[in-house]
Enzyme design. Structure first.
Site, PDB file in Angstrom:
ATOM      1  N   LYS A  13       0.835  -1.212   0.000  1.00 32.58           N
ATOM      2  CA  LYS A  13       0.000   0.000   0.000  1.00 32.58           C
ATOM      3  C   LYS A  13       0.869   1.260   0.000  1.00 32.58           C
ATOM      4  CE  LYS A  13      -2.101  -1.027   3.848  1.00 32.58           C
ATOM      5  NZ  LYS A  13      -1.398  -2.273   4.190  1.00 32.58           N
ATOM      6  N   ARG A  88      -9.408   0.999   9.095  1.00 33.53           N
ATOM      7  CA  ARG A  88      -8.970  -0.360   9.400  1.00 33.53           C
ATOM      8  C   ARG A  88     -10.038  -1.137  10.153  1.00 33.53           C
ATOM      9  NH1 ARG A  88      -3.225   0.671   9.135  1.00 33.53           N
ATOM     10  NH2 ARG A  88      -2.018  -1.243   9.225  1.00 33.53           N
ATOM     11  N   ARG A 123      11.593  -5.475   5.055  1.00 31.24           N
ATOM     12  CA  ARG A 123      11.221  -4.070   4.834  1.00 31.24           C
ATOM     13  C   ARG A 123      12.144  -3.136   5.606  1.00 31.24           C
ATOM     14  NH1 ARG A 123       5.177  -1.853   5.499  1.00 31.24           N
ATOM     15  NH2 ARG A 123       5.287  -2.714   7.594  1.00 31.24           N
ATOM     16  N   ARG A 156      11.462  -1.368  11.087  1.00 30.85           N
ATOM     17  CA  ARG A 156      10.412  -1.025  12.049  1.00 30.85           C
ATOM     18  C   ARG A 156      10.356  -2.039  13.179  1.00 30.85           C
ATOM     19  NH1 ARG A 156       5.162   0.207   8.517  1.00 30.85           N
ATOM     20  NH2 ARG A 156       4.227  -0.843  10.299  1.00 30.85           N
ATOM     21  N   ARG A 167      -0.518  -8.917  13.721  1.00 35.08           N
ATOM     22  CA  ARG A 167      -1.100  -7.934  12.804  1.00 35.08           C
ATOM     23  C   ARG A 167      -1.926  -8.617  11.723  1.00 35.08           C
ATOM     24  NH1 ARG A 167       4.317  -5.362  11.340  1.00 35.08           N
ATOM     25  NH2 ARG A 167       3.220  -4.135   9.783  1.00 35.08           N
TER      26      ARG A 167
HETATM   27  P1  ADP Z   1       1.429  -1.647   7.670  1.00 34.37           P
HETATM   28  O1  ADP Z   1       2.484  -1.000   6.866  1.00 34.37           O
HETATM   29  O2  ADP Z   1       1.891  -2.890   8.332  1.00 34.37           O
HETATM   30  O3  ADP Z   1       0.148  -1.790   6.915  1.00 34.37           O
HETATM   31  P2  ADP Z   1       0.895   0.828   9.079  1.00 34.37           P
HETATM   32  O4  ADP Z   1       2.180   1.560   8.936  1.00 34.37           O
HETATM   33  O5  ADP Z   1      -0.239   1.247   8.238  1.00 34.37           O
HETATM   34  O6  ADP Z   1       1.157  -0.740   8.928  1.00 34.37           O
HETATM   35  O7  ADP Z   1       0.432   0.859  10.595  1.00 34.37           O
HETATM   36  C1  ADP Z   1       1.314   0.454  11.633  1.00 34.37           C
HETATM   37  C2  ADP Z   1       0.543   0.331  12.926  1.00 34.37           C
HETATM   38  O8  ADP Z   1      -0.060   1.584  13.268  1.00 34.37           O
HETATM   39  C3  ADP Z   1      -0.602  -0.665  12.910  1.00 34.37           C
HETATM   40  O9  ADP Z   1      -0.182  -1.999  13.162  1.00 34.37           O
HETATM   41  C4  ADP Z   1      -1.503  -0.114  14.017  1.00 34.37           C
HETATM   42  O10 ADP Z   1      -0.990  -0.444  15.294  1.00 34.37           O
HETATM   43  C5  ADP Z   1      -1.347   1.402  13.846  1.00 34.37           C
HETATM   44  N1  ADP Z   1      -2.376   1.963  12.947  1.00 34.37           N
HETATM   45  C6  ADP Z   1      -2.172   2.546  11.738  1.00 34.37           C
HETATM   46  N2  ADP Z   1      -3.318   2.932  11.186  1.00 34.37           N
HETATM   47  C7  ADP Z   1      -4.303   2.587  12.051  1.00 34.37           C
HETATM   48  C8  ADP Z   1      -5.724   2.698  12.054  1.00 34.37           C
HETATM   49  N3  ADP Z   1      -6.394   3.245  11.013  1.00 34.37           N
HETATM   50  N4  ADP Z   1      -6.403   2.208  13.132  1.00 34.37           N
HETATM   51  C9  ADP Z   1      -5.756   1.654  14.169  1.00 34.37           C
HETATM   52  N5  ADP Z   1      -4.437   1.514  14.235  1.00 34.37           N
HETATM   53  C10 ADP Z   1      -3.687   1.974  13.192  1.00 34.37           C
HETATM   54  P1  ADP Z   2       2.148  -1.769   3.237  1.00 35.51           P
HETATM   55  O1  ADP Z   2       2.137  -0.265   3.197  1.00 35.51           O
HETATM   56  O2  ADP Z   2       0.943  -2.377   2.591  1.00 35.51           O
HETATM   57  O3  ADP Z   2       2.400  -2.314   4.597  1.00 35.51           O
HETATM   58  P2  ADP Z   2       4.724  -1.536   1.854  1.00 35.51           P
HETATM   59  O4  ADP Z   2       4.445  -0.656   0.684  1.00 35.51           O
HETATM   60  O5  ADP Z   2       5.454  -0.946   2.997  1.00 35.51           O
HETATM   61  O6  ADP Z   2       3.365  -2.259   2.340  1.00 35.51           O
HETATM   62  O7  ADP Z   2       5.514  -2.824   1.309  1.00 35.51           O
HETATM   63  C1  ADP Z   2       5.943  -3.848   2.185  1.00 35.51           C
HETATM   64  C2  ADP Z   2       7.342  -4.317   1.776  1.00 35.51           C
HETATM   65  O8  ADP Z   2       7.274  -5.041   0.549  1.00 35.51           O
HETATM   66  C3  ADP Z   2       8.324  -3.182   1.541  1.00 35.51           C
HETATM   67  O9  ADP Z   2       9.578  -3.643   1.971  1.00 35.51           O
HETATM   68  C4  ADP Z   2       8.280  -2.967   0.023  1.00 35.51           C
HETATM   69  O10 ADP Z   2       9.512  -2.454  -0.467  1.00 35.51           O
HETATM   70  C5  ADP Z   2       8.035  -4.378  -0.480  1.00 35.51           C
HETATM   71  N1  ADP Z   2       7.191  -4.442  -1.687  1.00 35.51           N
HETATM   72  C6  ADP Z   2       6.135  -3.666  -2.018  1.00 35.51           C
HETATM   73  N2  ADP Z   2       5.564  -4.057  -3.173  1.00 35.51           N
HETATM   74  C7  ADP Z   2       6.252  -5.158  -3.583  1.00 35.51           C
HETATM   75  C8  ADP Z   2       6.136  -6.063  -4.714  1.00 35.51           C
HETATM   76  N3  ADP Z   2       5.180  -5.940  -5.643  1.00 35.51           N
HETATM   77  N4  ADP Z   2       7.012  -7.061  -4.783  1.00 35.51           N
HETATM   78  C9  ADP Z   2       7.965  -7.230  -3.846  1.00 35.51           C
HETATM   79  N5  ADP Z   2       8.123  -6.422  -2.776  1.00 35.51           N
HETATM   80  C10 ADP Z   2       7.294  -5.400  -2.631  1.00 35.51           C
END
Ligand code: ADP
Ligand code: ADP
Ligand code: ZN
Length: 214
Positions: A13, A88, A123, A156, A167
């Protein structure tokens, strides 16, 4: 364009939001980045958030709804935005609707749990601007340094195997029902998260009906 990106942690995302943001010329509002900034700055929000984030739990809805509503009311969101990481829960989706924030499309990026674990263990995130990288799949040009802002790349705290599993189960329980919620409203479009980053981008553009990357 008022767009929501939906999908499990690690689906890509943040990565796709970055690309779409440039293409559509709208800001990405990432709740994860907002919360981690608050933690770094040791604000009250940061203190509350860290108690949940480190265990892989969701920050309470009322806290999240408050900060997102405030952020979306700012001028730079007038002509559209990309929401990454919000809503979420169904309660958060309801809160957007109640606030009269009309979403155009909800883009689901889906990948398997197995892929999530592979992605998140490698990541890295820029401590300056929040840009995501991957040690194998999307490395920065210079080791440990952000291509965009020169910030330091960090792993992270919540990207460890145990927290990732928490998660994922929370995603399946609390976030996945949002798919059906927006599907009913005719707003859901889906892109398959592919192995190659640029293939995922192609799927994303096709799902949104926007032109090629160049
Ligand atoms: P990911 O990259 O794993 O999708 P995010 O960076 O979006 O995770 O979020 C990291 C953490 O921040 C989540 O695991 C949660 O604890 C918190 N968080 C982020 N967005 C929300 C939300 N909309 N509602 C509740 N918790 C959130
Ligand atoms: P989210 O925001 O959904 O948690 P991220 O954009 O942070 O996901 O991506 C999660 C990890 O996977 C990062 O390390 C990113 O560089 C990697 N990544 C994202 N898209 C791809 C893909 N299509 N193939 C392989 N690795 C990817
Ligand atoms: Zn950076």
């Amino acid at each position: 364009m008022k767009l929501i990106l939906l999908g499990p942690p690690g689906a890509g995302k943040g990565t796709q939001a970055e690309i779409l943001s440039e293409k559509l010329n709208v800001k990405t509002i990432s709740t994860g980045v907002m919360l981690r900034t608050a933690i770094k700055e040791k604000t009250e929000l940061g203190e509350t958030a860290s108690r949940y984030i480190n265990d892989g739990k969701l920050v309470p809805d009322d806290v999240m709804v408050g900060i997102v509503k405030e952020r979306l009311s700012q001028k730079d969101c007038k002509n559209g935005f990309i929401l990454d990481g919000f809503p979420r829960t169904i309660a958060q989706a309801d809160a957007l609707a109640d606030a009269g924030i009309d979403i155009d499309k909800v883009l689901l990026i889906d990948v398997s749990d197995e892929t999530v674990i592979k992605r998140l263990s490698g990541r890295r995130e820029c401590s300056g601007c929040g840009t995501p990288y991957h040690v194998d799949f999307n490395p920065s040009e210079k080791d440990g340094v952000c291509d965009k802002c020169g910030g330091e790349l960090i792993c992270r705290k919540d990207d460890n195997e145990e927290t990732i599993k928490n998660r994922l189960s929370i995603y399946h329980e609390q976030t996945e029902p949002i798919k059906a919620y927006y599907e009913k409203l005719g707003k859901l479009v889906a892109a398959k998260g592919r192995e190659e980053l640029k293939d995922t981008t192609q799927e994303v553009f096709a799902a949104l009906g926007i032109g090629e990357t160049k």
